[in-house]
Design a protein around this motif. Structure first.
Motif, PDB file in Angstrom:
ATOM      1  N   PHE A  13      13.312 -59.318 -56.860  1.00  0.00           N
ATOM      2  CA  PHE A  13      12.134 -60.133 -57.175  1.00  0.00           C
ATOM      3  C   PHE A  13      10.965 -59.769 -56.258  1.00  0.00           C
TER       4      PHE A  13
ATOM      5  N   PHE B 115       9.302 -56.637 -57.375  1.00  0.00           N
ATOM      6  CA  PHE B 115       8.387 -56.829 -58.501  1.00  0.00           C
ATOM      7  C   PHE B 115       7.095 -57.499 -58.057  1.00  0.00           C
ATOM      8  N   GLN B 116       7.152 -58.243 -56.972  1.00  0.00           N
ATOM      9  CA  GLN B 116       5.924 -58.831 -56.447  1.00  0.00           C
ATOM     10  C   GLN B 116       4.971 -57.762 -55.936  1.00  0.00           C
ATOM     11  N   GLN B 117       5.510 -56.585 -55.682  1.00  0.00           N
ATOM     12  CA  GLN B 117       4.672 -55.484 -55.207  1.00  0.00           C
ATOM     13  C   GLN B 117       4.152 -54.640 -56.367  1.00  0.00           C
ATOM     14  N   GLY B 118       4.822 -54.686 -57.505  1.00  0.00           N
ATOM     15  CA  GLY B 118       4.390 -53.876 -58.647  1.00  0.00           C
ATOM     16  C   GLY B 118       5.564 -53.528 -59.541  1.00  0.00           C
ATOM     17  N   GLU B 119       5.337 -52.648 -60.477  1.00  0.00           N
ATOM     18  CA  GLU B 119       6.388 -52.226 -61.405  1.00  0.00           C
ATOM     19  C   GLU B 119       7.523 -51.557 -60.634  1.00  0.00           C
TER      20      GLU B 119
ATOM     21  N   SER C 295       8.161 -53.642 -65.901  1.00  0.00           N
ATOM     22  CA  SER C 295       7.199 -54.540 -65.273  1.00  0.00           C
ATOM     23  C   SER C 295       7.644 -55.981 -65.503  1.00  0.00           C
ATOM     24  N   PHE C 296       7.206 -56.834 -64.626  1.00  0.00           N
ATOM     25  CA  PHE C 296       7.585 -58.247 -64.651  1.00  0.00           C
ATOM     26  C   PHE C 296       6.869 -58.950 -65.785  1.00  0.00           C
ATOM     27  N   ALA C 297       7.639 -59.681 -66.592  1.00  0.00           N
ATOM     28  CA  ALA C 297       7.035 -60.383 -67.722  1.00  0.00           C
ATOM     29  C   ALA C 297       7.245 -61.890 -67.640  1.00  0.00           C
ATOM     30  N   GLY C 298       7.936 -62.349 -66.613  1.00  0.00           N
ATOM     31  CA  GLY C 298       8.116 -63.798 -66.490  1.00  0.00           C
ATOM     32  C   GLY C 298       9.464 -64.139 -65.894  1.00  0.00           C
TER      33      GLY C 298
ATOM     34  N   GLU D 283      12.381 -61.780 -66.801  1.00  0.00           N
ATOM     35  CA  GLU D 283      11.979 -61.216 -68.096  1.00  0.00           C
ATOM     36  C   GLU D 283      11.209 -59.945 -67.778  1.00  0.00           C
TER      37      GLU D 283
ATOM     38  N   LEU E  49       9.503 -56.052 -68.995  1.00  0.00           N
ATOM     39  CA  LEU E  49       8.967 -55.227 -70.072  1.00  0.00           C
ATOM     40  C   LEU E  49       9.148 -53.777 -69.693  1.00  0.00           C
TER      41      LEU E  49
END
Lengths: 287, 320
Positions: free
Chosen positions: B84, B87-91, B96-99, B139, B141
């Motif tokens: 997690f 993903f806070q830093q990027g893809e 990529s983070f979708a939720g 979630e 993408l």
């Protein structure tokens, strides 16, 4: 009436924007994409108060929890030649904070959002949105993170136990968007993101675009918005409603000498050059 | 949209009732008089998903169930928390983070690695024995395959349950979710590998748990197993040689038992200052877990046609 919902964490610049917008619309000093549809006076003590603080270069008071200030603009423009009434509800940013901390959202506000066509989400570029990891910092980390938490008494030199208020603001913003999206029956709607206090960015780097700022400082939110771009029509704007940092006396003095006060505020839309027409943030919903 | 007049916090049953769209009768809805009686729209608690919540996630799109297995301190929660944070830093790894419906749960698990916690060394809060909401949700993408959203559910339970399962058939049999996981991540504690006093115990414990899970039909010919050697930033050459032998031994013994058996060395949260990057070595394994075949998606687009009973029956088959 077209409803435009505005949202943002505390101190994200919602009231400052509304003050600058109201002043721009009411006084018509510069050409704007939306103008007043009629010459009727405005009996709205709230918007009057906002404008007075704005013209006095005073920091807008935080909207208090429980204050629901509705502002209605009757406007006309190329995208809405028959005229449109825009209703905006200025509520305390604490309401949006509570989405994270209390896991709840006032039902009347949820209903308002459900029936609104579009959302303006305010994000201040002055806030810190990501937490520093222990492995990224050195001895100064306690000081850095005390500044992050507004109430410094929360953080001490001892180990702090977890509470919701200590989460990263970036995550809170994503949760806010998820909550608002969940209120809508129709998934597709327009979101204009206003990166407020844009003068903090623009004065240092005039080439920095809102998208670049967002992807660097709020990558989680940036990914979320992109992932849902088939449904969320997102536009980005860097906006400086005040024109400068109000604590910078030299700059305040310089701006106060401008006769055309409407040129104090400015907007940098993604992919466009800087201009002073704040109504573009709203008119784009009708393009 | 339902309306609730809130004088006291709603019970869990009432919350579930409301979120399923059951409106209160009109005569029970009063006009709010005071701030304390103001009506609220409640959102998900965000800490974790229960079995029932998983049903709603799963009908909305392809869902991967990932079981994270390992003894106390092996790095299970750190792995999920670090993903997690990454993903806070990027893809990451082509996604990529979708939720997420469990942002609170992720933030809580990340907290003890953040400077704001006041700690000098990063740590991870131990998964509570009393935790009822065991699923963490992402979630994602795919950045390569357009418009492909994938739900990922991590099942995070306490290390004590796996320690018990090593020695008890009934304890192993109770880990029902492992049998239906799309991917089983088996964490071997790298810190124990580099410690000469505990090094030899790791292959022994690993084999014990694998044997128990196979005997109780929790792992078998349909299982995709990845053995992760955690905290790899601590490894030196001698450790790597040991791990080669470890890997060979496990592979020879168990490869034929599973659909797939893979190995990776990872450092989800490198301990040394200055190393910086999260999720070292996780890029390719993560891509394989998510993009690999076998996503569950039951009765998509028909969730509204399923009664509450049917939904729960479906999810029971899905994860138990």
């Amino acid at each position: 009436m077209s409803r435009v919902c505005i949202a943002g964490l505390p101190d994200s610049g919602k009231s400052s924007f509304l003050a600058a917008l109201a002043f721009l619309i009411w006084h018509g000093q510069i050409k704007t994409s939306l103008t007043r549809n009629n010459n009727s006076g405005v009996d709205n003590s709230y918007i009057d108060k906002l404008q007075r603080s704005y013209l006095s270069f005073e920091k807008q008071e935080r909207t208090k929890l429980g204050d629901n200030n509705q502002i209605v603009f009757s406007l006309i423009g190329d995208g809405c030649p028959d005229g449109v009434e825009i209703s905006l509800l200025d509520v305390s940013g604490e309401i949006y904070n509570e989405i994270w901390t209390e896991r709840r959202f006032p039902l009347d506000l949820a209903e308002d959002f459900k029936h609104s066509e579009c959302l303006i989400l305010f994000i201040s570029v002055k806030a810190q949105y990501q937490l520093a990891a222990i492995t990224e910092t050195t001895a100064g980390l306690q000081t850095i993170n005390k500044e992050y938490v507004e109430d410094a008494s929360i953080v001490s030199d001892e180990i702090t136990t977890w509470n919701l208020g200590l989460a990263s603001k970036q995550t809170m913003l994503v949760e806010l968007m998820q909550c608002l999206v969940s209120c809508k029956e129709s998934y597709a709607f327009s979101v204009n993101i206003v990166l407020s206090a844009w003068d903090e960015v623009y004065d240092k780097d005039k080439n920095m675009t809102p998208k670049e700022w967002l992807s660097h400082n709020l990558p989680l939110l940036d990914q979320f918005l992109f992932a849902h771009s088939q449904h969320l029509r997102v536009k980005l704007y860097g906006v400086s409603a005040q024109g400068c940092d109000l604590e910078d006396e030299e700059k305040v003095d310089e701006l106060s000498k401008k006769f055309t006060s409407c040129e104090r505020a400015y907007v940098c839309p993604e992919g466009e050059g800087m201009h002073h027409d704040l109504t573009a943030v709203i008119s784009s919903f009708f393009d | 949209m339902t309306q609730a007049v809130v004088n006291e916090p709603l019970s869990e049953e009432e919350l579930i009732d409301l979120t399923e769209g059951n409106e209160l009768p009109i005569d029970e809805v009063d006009e709010p008089l005071y701030e304390s009686e103001k009506a609220f729209h409640f959102i998900w608690n965000g800490e974790g998903l229960k079995k029932e919540d998983v049903a709603d996630i799963s009908v909305s799109g392809p869902t991967k169930l990932i079981a994270v297995v390992g003894s106390v301190g092996s790095g299970k929660t750190t792995l999920v928390a670090s993903l997690f944070l990454r993903f806070q830093q990027g893809e990451f790894a082509g996604f990529s983070f979708a939720g997420s419906k469990t942002l609170v749960g992720f933030e809580q698990r990340c907290f003890e690695s953040m400077a704001i916690s006041g700690r000098n060394h990063p740590d991870t809060e131990r998964t509570s024995l009393n935790a009822k909401d065991n699923f963490l949700h992402l979630e994602l993408l795919s950045t390569s395959v357009s418009s492909t959203v994938q739900h990922v559910l991590f099942y995070d339970v306490t290390g004590e349950q796996y320690d018990d399962a090593m020695n008890s058939r009934s304890a192993a049999a109770s880990l029902k979710f492992i049998a239906n996981a799309d991917v089983v991540l088996f964490l071997v504690d790298g810190e124990k590998i580099v410690n000469k006093k505990t090094r030899q115990l790791e292959p022994f414990d690993c084999s014990r748990l694998l044997e128990m899970l196979i005997e109780t039909n929790k792992l078998g010919s349909k299982s995709n197993v990845t053995i992760l050697f955690s905290k790899s930033d601590l490894f030196e050459n001698a450790d790597l040689e040991f791990l080669e032998s470890f890997e060979r031994q496990i592979s020879e013994r168990y490869r034929a038992s599973f659909k797939s058996l893979k190995f990776s060395k990872i450092a989800a949260r490198p301990l040394q200052e200055g190393v910086g990057e999260l999720c070292l070595g996780l890029d390719e394994p993560f891509r394989n877990w998510i993009a690999g075949e076998g996503s569950k998606c039951f009765k998509a687009n028909q969730s509204s046609l399923l009664s509450s009973f049917e939904k729960h029956a479906e999810i029971d088959r899905f994860i138990t």
